[in-house]
Design a protein around this motif. Structure first.
Motif, mmCIF file in Angstrom:
data_model
loop_
_atom_site.group_PDB
_atom_site.id
_atom_site.type_symbol
_atom_site.label_atom_id
_atom_site.label_comp_id
_atom_site.label_asym_id
_atom_site.label_seq_id
_atom_site.Cartn_x
_atom_site.Cartn_y
_atom_site.Cartn_z
ATOM 1 N N ALA A 62 0.812 -1.377 -0.485
ATOM 2 C CA ALA A 62 -0.098 -0.116 0.302
ATOM 3 C C ALA A 62 1.116 1.259 -0.008
ATOM 4 O O ALA A 62 -0.017 1.841 0.012
ATOM 5 C CB ALA A 62 -0.842 0.383 1.055
ATOM 6 N N ASP A 63 2.576 1.201 -0.223
ATOM 7 C CA ASP A 63 3.019 2.592 0.027
ATOM 8 C C ASP A 63 2.737 2.822 -1.173
ATOM 9 O O ASP A 63 2.547 2.399 -2.541
ATOM 10 C CB ASP A 63 4.538 1.709 -0.351
ATOM 11 N N MET A 64 2.544 4.268 -1.484
ATOM 12 C CA MET A 64 2.120 4.374 -2.656
ATOM 13 C C MET A 64 3.470 5.297 -3.669
ATOM 14 O O MET A 64 2.987 4.671 -4.368
ATOM 15 C CB MET A 64 1.221 6.276 -1.807
ATOM 16 N N ASP A 65 4.005 5.363 -2.925
ATOM 17 C CA ASP A 65 5.559 5.833 -4.155
ATOM 18 C C ASP A 65 5.846 3.667 -5.460
ATOM 19 O O ASP A 65 5.439 4.110 -6.379
ATOM 20 C CB ASP A 65 6.608 5.461 -3.561
ATOM 21 N N LEU A 66 5.963 3.079 -3.707
ATOM 22 C CA LEU A 66 5.839 1.663 -5.033
ATOM 23 C C LEU A 66 4.338 1.552 -6.256
ATOM 24 O O LEU A 66 4.478 1.109 -6.598
ATOM 25 C CB LEU A 66 5.807 0.681 -3.592
ATOM 26 N N TYR A 67 3.694 1.949 -5.554
ATOM 27 C CA TYR A 67 1.917 1.761 -6.140
ATOM 28 C C TYR A 67 2.597 2.460 -7.861
ATOM 29 O O TYR A 67 1.599 1.683 -8.651
ATOM 30 C CB TYR A 67 0.694 1.747 -5.438
ATOM 31 N N GLN A 68 2.548 3.346 -7.525
ATOM 32 C CA GLN A 68 2.434 4.601 -8.608
ATOM 33 C C GLN A 68 4.051 3.032 -9.506
ATOM 34 O O GLN A 68 4.031 3.709 -10.980
ATOM 35 C CB GLN A 68 3.913 5.424 -8.632
ATOM 36 N N ARG A 69 4.994 2.901 -9.087
ATOM 37 C CA ARG A 69 6.213 2.613 -9.373
ATOM 38 C C ARG A 69 5.330 1.124 -10.465
ATOM 39 O O ARG A 69 5.685 0.860 -11.897
ATOM 40 C CB ARG A 69 6.908 1.917 -9.382
ATOM 41 N N ILE A 70 4.757 0.127 -10.013
ATOM 42 C CA ILE A 70 3.943 -0.841 -10.282
ATOM 43 C C ILE A 70 3.155 -0.769 -11.635
ATOM 44 O O ILE A 70 2.483 -1.025 -12.072
ATOM 45 C CB ILE A 70 2.818 -1.831 -8.905
ATOM 46 N N GLN A 71 2.052 0.721 -11.313
ATOM 47 C CA GLN A 71 1.201 1.286 -11.945
ATOM 48 C C GLN A 71 1.599 1.910 -13.561
ATOM 49 O O GLN A 71 1.780 1.137 -15.219
ATOM 50 C CB GLN A 71 0.853 2.274 -11.498
ATOM 51 N N ASN A 72 3.159 2.517 -13.282
ATOM 52 C CA ASN A 72 4.016 2.880 -14.351
ATOM 53 C C ASN A 72 4.155 1.369 -15.237
ATOM 54 O O ASN A 72 4.409 1.550 -16.512
ATOM 55 C CB ASN A 72 4.877 3.345 -14.084
ATOM 56 N N ILE A 73 4.665 0.269 -14.372
ATOM 57 C CA ILE A 73 5.179 -0.798 -15.405
ATOM 58 C C ILE A 73 4.317 -1.833 -15.817
ATOM 59 O O ILE A 73 4.742 -2.218 -17.423
ATOM 60 C CB ILE A 73 5.734 -1.598 -14.285
ATOM 61 N N ALA A 74 3.104 -1.486 -14.952
ATOM 62 C CA ALA A 74 2.417 -2.336 -15.890
ATOM 63 C C ALA A 74 1.861 -1.587 -16.764
ATOM 64 O O ALA A 74 1.284 -1.836 -18.177
ATOM 65 C CB ALA A 74 0.901 -2.315 -15.077
#
Length: 116
Positions: A62-74
């Protein structure tokens, strides 16, 4: 898996990337929740993912930075770029996460007999 994760109460949105038999699931939750509430939400997401063949080995954050990075990779993968091109970034993300892994959840019916 993202839709399943997003169906959990308090999860605004979810995204995921699957690499081999492991998925990294990022969830977007309210910034006003405390750590214990976020932990409960992550556990609920992991519990829901447990029945999915890829979700059982998912790592939930639920880390917002990691969420954003995962979203960008997806988004990059959906655009046709191979996920293997993001292997180092995915490894770094996994290394930063304190995982809540669905396969680690033990229900009362599954407890070993010697623990009862």
């Amino acid at each position: 898996m993202a839709d399943l994760a997003a169906s959990i109460p308090e999860v605004h949105e979810a995204t995921c990337v699957v690499l081999g038999n492991t998925a990294i699931v990022g969830v977007d939750v309210s910034g006003v929740l405390d750590a214990s509430q976020i932990g409960t939400i992550k556990y609920s997401v992991a519990e829901a993912l447990r029945t999915d063949p890829y979700g059982v080995h998912a790592i939930v954050t639920a880390d917002m930075d990691l969420y954003q990075r995962i979203q960008n990779i997806a988004a990059e993968v959906r655009a046709g770029n191979p996920v293997s091109g993001f292997a180092n970034e995915l490894a770094e993300i996994i290394g930063r996460i304190m995982p809540q892994i669905p396969s680690d959840i033990i229900t009362p019916e599954e407890e070993p007999a010697d623990n009862r």
